[in-house]
Scaffold this active site. Structure first.
Site, PDB file in Angstrom:
ATOM      1  N   TYR A 130       0.858  -1.192   0.000  1.00 45.14           N
ATOM      2  CA  TYR A 130       0.000   0.000   0.000  1.00 45.14           C
ATOM      3  C   TYR A 130       0.887   1.233   0.000  1.00 45.14           C
ATOM      4  O   TYR A 130       1.760   1.379   0.871  1.00 45.14           O
ATOM      5  CB  TYR A 130      -0.916   0.024   1.221  1.00 45.14           C
ATOM      6  CG  TYR A 130      -1.888   1.197   1.178  1.00 45.14           C
ATOM      7  CD1 TYR A 130      -3.123   1.062   0.556  1.00 45.14           C
ATOM      8  CD2 TYR A 130      -1.551   2.433   1.710  1.00 45.14           C
ATOM      9  CE1 TYR A 130      -3.997   2.124   0.464  1.00 45.14           C
ATOM     10  CE2 TYR A 130      -2.421   3.507   1.625  1.00 45.14           C
ATOM     11  CZ  TYR A 130      -3.644   3.353   1.000  1.00 45.14           C
ATOM     12  OH  TYR A 130      -4.515   4.421   0.903  1.00 45.14           O
ATOM     13  N   GLN A 192     -10.735   0.217   1.791  1.00 46.48           N
ATOM     14  CA  GLN A 192     -11.213  -0.702   0.754  1.00 46.48           C
ATOM     15  C   GLN A 192     -10.044  -1.357   0.008  1.00 46.48           C
ATOM     16  O   GLN A 192     -10.141  -2.505  -0.434  1.00 46.48           O
ATOM     17  CB  GLN A 192     -12.147   0.003  -0.231  1.00 46.48           C
ATOM     18  CG  GLN A 192     -11.563   1.172  -1.012  1.00 46.48           C
ATOM     19  CD  GLN A 192     -11.763   2.504  -0.321  1.00 46.48           C
ATOM     20  OE1 GLN A 192     -11.815   2.575   0.900  1.00 46.48           O
ATOM     21  NE2 GLN A 192     -11.873   3.573  -1.108  1.00 46.48           N
ATOM     22  N   ASN A 215      -3.195   6.371   6.324  1.00 47.51           N
ATOM     23  CA  ASN A 215      -3.889   7.152   7.350  1.00 47.51           C
ATOM     24  C   ASN A 215      -4.530   6.223   8.386  1.00 47.51           C
ATOM     25  O   ASN A 215      -4.359   5.007   8.347  1.00 47.51           O
ATOM     26  CB  ASN A 215      -4.911   8.092   6.710  1.00 47.51           C
ATOM     27  CG  ASN A 215      -6.012   7.349   5.966  1.00 47.51           C
ATOM     28  OD1 ASN A 215      -6.256   6.155   6.194  1.00 47.51           O
ATOM     29  ND2 ASN A 215      -6.695   8.043   5.073  1.00 47.51           N
ATOM     30  N   SER A 238       4.324   9.890  11.776  1.00 50.50           N
ATOM     31  CA  SER A 238       5.773   9.827  11.858  1.00 50.50           C
ATOM     32  C   SER A 238       6.322  10.707  12.981  1.00 50.50           C
ATOM     33  O   SER A 238       5.647  11.620  13.471  1.00 50.50           O
ATOM     34  CB  SER A 238       6.375  10.252  10.523  1.00 50.50           C
ATOM     35  OG  SER A 238       7.716   9.855  10.431  1.00 50.50           O
ATOM     36  N   GLN A 260      10.369  16.530   9.586  1.00 54.63           N
ATOM     37  CA  GLN A 260       9.417  15.560  10.104  1.00 54.63           C
ATOM     38  C   GLN A 260       8.017  16.146  10.178  1.00 54.63           C
ATOM     39  O   GLN A 260       7.025  15.518   9.810  1.00 54.63           O
ATOM     40  CB  GLN A 260       9.850  15.099  11.494  1.00 54.63           C
ATOM     41  CG  GLN A 260       9.246  13.782  11.916  1.00 54.63           C
ATOM     42  CD  GLN A 260       9.631  12.667  10.959  1.00 54.63           C
ATOM     43  OE1 GLN A 260      10.795  12.478  10.630  1.00 54.63           O
ATOM     44  NE2 GLN A 260       8.663  11.930  10.477  1.00 54.63           N
ATOM     45  N   HIS A 263       5.408  16.249   7.224  1.00 52.00           N
ATOM     46  CA  HIS A 263       4.736  15.027   6.765  1.00 52.00           C
ATOM     47  C   HIS A 263       3.238  15.082   6.989  1.00 52.00           C
ATOM     48  O   HIS A 263       2.442  14.691   6.128  1.00 52.00           O
ATOM     49  CB  HIS A 263       5.268  13.809   7.533  1.00 52.00           C
ATOM     50  CG  HIS A 263       6.448  13.157   6.888  1.00 52.00           C
ATOM     51  ND1 HIS A 263       6.399  12.554   5.663  1.00 52.00           N
ATOM     52  CD2 HIS A 263       7.718  13.005   7.327  1.00 52.00           C
ATOM     53  CE1 HIS A 263       7.587  12.063   5.363  1.00 52.00           C
ATOM     54  NE2 HIS A 263       8.408  12.319   6.348  1.00 52.00           N
ATOM     55  N   GLU A 328      10.614   6.634  16.505  1.00 52.66           N
ATOM     56  CA  GLU A 328      10.742   6.031  15.172  1.00 52.66           C
ATOM     57  C   GLU A 328      12.111   6.386  14.578  1.00 52.66           C
ATOM     58  O   GLU A 328      12.848   5.519  14.120  1.00 52.66           O
ATOM     59  CB  GLU A 328       9.615   6.544  14.276  1.00 52.66           C
ATOM     60  CG  GLU A 328       9.699   6.064  12.847  1.00 52.66           C
ATOM     61  CD  GLU A 328       8.693   6.768  11.949  1.00 52.66           C
ATOM     62  OE1 GLU A 328       8.466   6.268  10.835  1.00 52.66           O
ATOM     63  OE2 GLU A 328       8.143   7.817  12.343  1.00 52.66           O
ATOM     64  N   HIS A 329      12.428   7.682  14.549  1.00 49.51           N
ATOM     65  CA  HIS A 329      13.723   8.162  14.070  1.00 49.51           C
ATOM     66  C   HIS A 329      14.443   8.848  15.223  1.00 49.51           C
ATOM     67  O   HIS A 329      13.860   9.695  15.902  1.00 49.51           O
ATOM     68  CB  HIS A 329      13.551   9.195  12.948  1.00 49.51           C
ATOM     69  CG  HIS A 329      12.713   8.733  11.802  1.00 49.51           C
ATOM     70  ND1 HIS A 329      11.357   9.038  11.687  1.00 49.51           N
ATOM     71  CD2 HIS A 329      13.026   7.990  10.711  1.00 49.51           C
ATOM     72  CE1 HIS A 329      10.893   8.499  10.576  1.00 49.51           C
ATOM     73  NE2 HIS A 329      11.867   7.857   9.970  1.00 49.51           N
ATOM     74  N   ASP A 362      15.545   8.330   4.729  1.00 47.44           N
ATOM     75  CA  ASP A 362      14.234   8.320   4.080  1.00 47.44           C
ATOM     76  C   ASP A 362      14.327   7.917   2.619  1.00 47.44           C
ATOM     77  O   ASP A 362      13.401   7.320   2.072  1.00 47.44           O
ATOM     78  CB  ASP A 362      13.595   9.711   4.161  1.00 47.44           C
ATOM     79  CG  ASP A 362      12.900   9.956   5.478  1.00 47.44           C
ATOM     80  OD1 ASP A 362      12.719   8.999   6.247  1.00 47.44           O
ATOM     81  OD2 ASP A 362      12.534  11.116   5.743  1.00 47.44           O
ATOM     82  N   GLU A 416       0.497 -34.635  30.296  1.00 47.73           N
ATOM     83  CA  GLU A 416      -0.476 -33.715  29.709  1.00 47.73           C
ATOM     84  C   GLU A 416      -1.773 -34.412  29.335  1.00 47.73           C
ATOM     85  O   GLU A 416      -2.685 -33.779  28.791  1.00 47.73           O
ATOM     86  CB  GLU A 416       0.134 -33.044  28.473  1.00 47.73           C
ATOM     87  CG  GLU A 416       1.322 -32.131  28.815  1.00 47.73           C
ATOM     88  CD  GLU A 416       1.864 -31.380  27.622  1.00 47.73           C
ATOM     89  OE1 GLU A 416       1.455 -31.692  26.471  1.00 47.73           O
ATOM     90  OE2 GLU A 416       2.685 -30.467  27.821  1.00 47.73           O
ATOM     91  N   HIS A 421      -0.406 -39.055  21.724  1.00 49.29           N
ATOM     92  CA  HIS A 421       0.954 -38.546  21.525  1.00 49.29           C
ATOM     93  C   HIS A 421       1.964 -39.610  21.960  1.00 49.29           C
ATOM     94  O   HIS A 421       2.930 -39.910  21.244  1.00 49.29           O
ATOM     95  CB  HIS A 421       1.180 -37.266  22.349  1.00 49.29           C
ATOM     96  CG  HIS A 421       0.679 -36.014  21.705  1.00 49.29           C
ATOM     97  ND1 HIS A 421      -0.640 -35.801  21.426  1.00 49.29           N
ATOM     98  CD2 HIS A 421       1.346 -34.905  21.295  1.00 49.29           C
ATOM     99  CE1 HIS A 421      -0.786 -34.611  20.870  1.00 49.29           C
ATOM    100  NE2 HIS A 421       0.411 -34.045  20.778  1.00 49.29           N
TER     101      HIS A 421
END
Length: 438
Positions: A130, A192, A215, A238, A260, A263, A328-329, A362, A416, A421
């Site tokens: 995606y 979707q 998103n 981010s 940053q 974004h 994250e960074h 990046d 068990e 088994h």
């Protein structure tokens, strides 16, 4: 504008607030909407995909228009500059070279008493990528998702991305997809698109793994289809955290924070510094660099809500706060970044030294820029070749080796209450004994 904080308790509270910025009361409502979309796509296929594309994106498509055509793919090369094409190809080479070092190797080990153990790594059959659209085009995201899949030798790589108002897909995105090895591209976005990849439609194939940021609706969709398909992560907005001492250049630090913030209005930009003078200069510089910024409104919103400057007593104190936040960074704009690195426990990607802005990672340094967000760097890692592979255990016992462990297995199985088994081992051992006696 950027706030400056000097108290540790207040800084911790602010960092926790920023980390939890996606956990609002609207998420429950949004999740219900996403669940409805997923169920509809699962039942109705293309019909639901087209319906929600028209409802949410105000775009009317036919099923035949979902797949980007070969002529569009060819035309994309005529629509990008030679400089951009060269940059995409350079990034491809660097990203591929890095990820080739990460391919896990199958192995087999021969133990004593004729026991063979091992692991066998194989790629998934189909990967779905995606790539977000909307505010900007992201050819770099295409490369970061598609190249690890190609390196993993995934046989079929497909991509979905939301088109523009004229139904077209950004030519740089189309070129990047072709250079990175994507075989099919579909012009659809949102929940979707994720549902279509997870369950398949008449046009869009069902895949095994879905990767890529988006998103809140895309993220919730990935969360809800997980289990039907694998996913890379639940990526949030981010974030960057900069640790800086007096060696840092305030102009550069300000640019890194804004890089940053531009974004997304929910992006986080945080500076932890031992130098009060640097803190004040960065705040002033951020304001100055925003004056003619082409994304000023969006960037100012991010800075106002999720921008933060904390003045600390020592670099150790900065590291402690950073580890709590698990960014994250993480940029280490300090005199001795490698010395400080030893104390860092949680970060998605670490940029060492004053000449290594996050933008290098990046685009083309090589390591993946799809990284854990919202504190998940405490337990998660970047997207990589492993995301598109799975491993199978290999086990082989000779009759003699099975005989040596049969007693222990019998005891454990009966403890068990799993009699069959135990029988599955004992019948073999007893059968081998009877065969030998005969």
């Amino acid at each position: 504008m950027l706030r400056i904080i000097t108290q540790r308790a207040e800084a911790l509270a602010e960092l926790r607030r920023i980390c939890d910025r996606t956990h609002d009361d609207q998420v429950v409502h949004k999740e219900a909407t996403v669940r409805e979309v997923i169920q509809a796509v699962k039942r109705q296929g293309d019909r639901a995909v087209l319906h929600y594309t028209e409802e949410y994106d105000q775009l009317t498509l036919t099923a035949e228009e979902l797949r980007v055509s070969g002529s569009e793919l060819d035309a994309a090369y005529q629509q990008v500059s030679k400089e951009l094409l060269d940059a995409i190809r350079l990034a491809c080479r660097k990203i591929e070279a890095f990820h080739r070092q990460r391919v896990p190797k199958s192995w087999v080990r021969f133990e004593d008493a004729e026991v063979v153990l091992g692991k066998r790594y194989t790629p998934v059959d189909r990967a779905g990528l995606y790539v977000p659209g909307g505010r900007a085009a992201y050819p770099s995201t295409v490369l970061m998702n598609a190249i690890p899949a190609r390196v993993a030798k995934v046989p079929r790589i497909v991509m979905t991305t939301p088109p523009g108002p004229d139904k077209s897909v950004n030519p740089a995105v189309l070129v990047a997809a072709q250079e990175a090895g994507v075989q099919e591209i579909y012009r659809v976005g949102g929940a979707q698109a994720i549902a279509a990849l997870a369950y398949g439609t008449e046009t869009i194939p069902k895949v095994d793994v879905v990767t890529g940021p988006g998103n809140i609706y895309v993220t919730l969709a990935k969360k809800l289809v997980y289990g039907t398909v694998g996913i890379d992560s639940l990526a949030g907005p981010s974030e960057v955290l900069v640790i800086a001492d007096e060696a840092a250049n305030p102009v550069h630090v300000a640019a890194d924070l804004l890089a940053q913030a531009e974004h997304d209005p929910m992006a986080a930009a945080i500076l932890l510094t031992t130098d009060t003078a640097l803190a004040n200069k960065v705040v002033a510089e951020v304001k100055q660099q925003l004056v003619n910024h082409p994304r000023r409104m969006l960037t100012e919103k991010a800075i106002a809500h999720y921008g933060l400057v904390v003045v600390v007593d020592s670099l150790d104190a900065a590291v402690e706060l950073s580890n709590e936040f698990a960014p994250e960074h993480l940029e280490l704009e300090v005199t001795d970044p490698w010395g400080l690195l030893e104390k860092i426990r949680h970060a998605g990607a670490i940029f060492l030294g004053c000449s290594t802005p996050e933008a290098v990672g990046d685009y083309l340094a090589g390591p993946n820029h799809t990284l854990p967000t919202s504190g998940s760097a405490r337990y998660a890692s970047a997207l990589g070749v492993e995301t598109f592979m799975k491993h199978s255990s290999l086990i082989q016992y000779s009759p003699e080796a099975l005989d040596q462990v049969a007693g222990a297995i019998d005891v454990l199985a009966k403890a068990e209450g799993l009699i069959s088994h135990a029988d599955s081992v004992q019948l073999r051992v007893q059968g081998d004994t009877l065969d030998a006696e005969a």
